[in-house]
Design an enzyme around this catalytic site. Structure first.
Site, short mmCIF file in Angstrom:
data_model
loop_
_atom_site.label_atom_id
_atom_site.label_comp_id
_atom_site.label_asym_id
_atom_site.label_seq_id
_atom_site.Cartn_x
_atom_site.Cartn_y
_atom_site.Cartn_z
N CYS A 7 0.83 -1.21 0.00
CA CYS A 7 0.00 0.00 0.00
C CYS A 7 0.87 1.26 0.00
O CYS A 7 1.51 1.57 1.00
CB CYS A 7 -0.91 -0.04 1.23
N CYS A 44 -0.02 3.93 2.60
CA CYS A 44 0.38 3.46 3.94
C CYS A 44 1.84 3.82 4.20
O CYS A 44 2.21 4.25 5.30
CB CYS A 44 0.20 1.95 4.07
#
Length: 107
Positions: A31, A34
Site C-alpha cells: 500500500c 500506507c
C-alpha cells in the site's frame, strides 16, 4: 517511543486492555499511501508517546481484526480508548491533520 507492531493475537492485550489510548494503523506492505504516512506516525509516536500508543497492524498477516472492525480500505487509522473504538479516519493525510484529529478526539 516508536510505533509498535501488533497482530490478531496481541490485539486484545495491546489495544483493548491498554491503559493509554491506542492509535491503530491498519496497513499492508503493497500500500503506497500506507508507506507515505509511516514517517508521520513514527514522529507522532515519538512526540506523543506519553499520551498515546501508535500501533501498526499488517492486514495481510492479521486479517481477523480488520474484518472484525469493518476495515475496507487502507490506510485506516482507528483510535481506541478504554477498550472501545472512539474515532476512525480512512486514507492518507499529512502529519498535522493526524495530530488535529487526535486532538479533536480528546487526546
Amino acid at each position: 517511543m516508536s510505533t509498535v507492531a501488533i497482530t490478531d493475537e496481541s490485539f486484545d492485550q495491546d489495544v483493548l486492555k491498554s491503559s493509554k489510548p491506542v492509535l491503530v494503523d491498519f496497513w499492508a506492505e503493497w500500500c503506497g499511501p500506507c508507506k507515505q504516512i509511516a514517517p508521520a506516525l513514527e514522529q507522532i509516536a515519538a512526540e506523543l508517546g506519553d499520551k498515546v500508543v501508535v500501533a501498526k497492524l499488517n492486514i495481510e498477516d492479521s486479517p481477523t481484526t480488520p474484518s472484525r472492525y469493518g476495515v475496507r480500505g487502507i490506510p485506516t487509522m482507528m483510535l481506541f480508548k478504554d477498550g472501545q473504538m472512539a474515532s476512525m479516519k480512512v486514507g492518507a493525510m499529512p502529519k498535522q491533520k493526524i495530530v488535529e484529529w487526535l486532538n479533536e478526539a480528546g487526546l
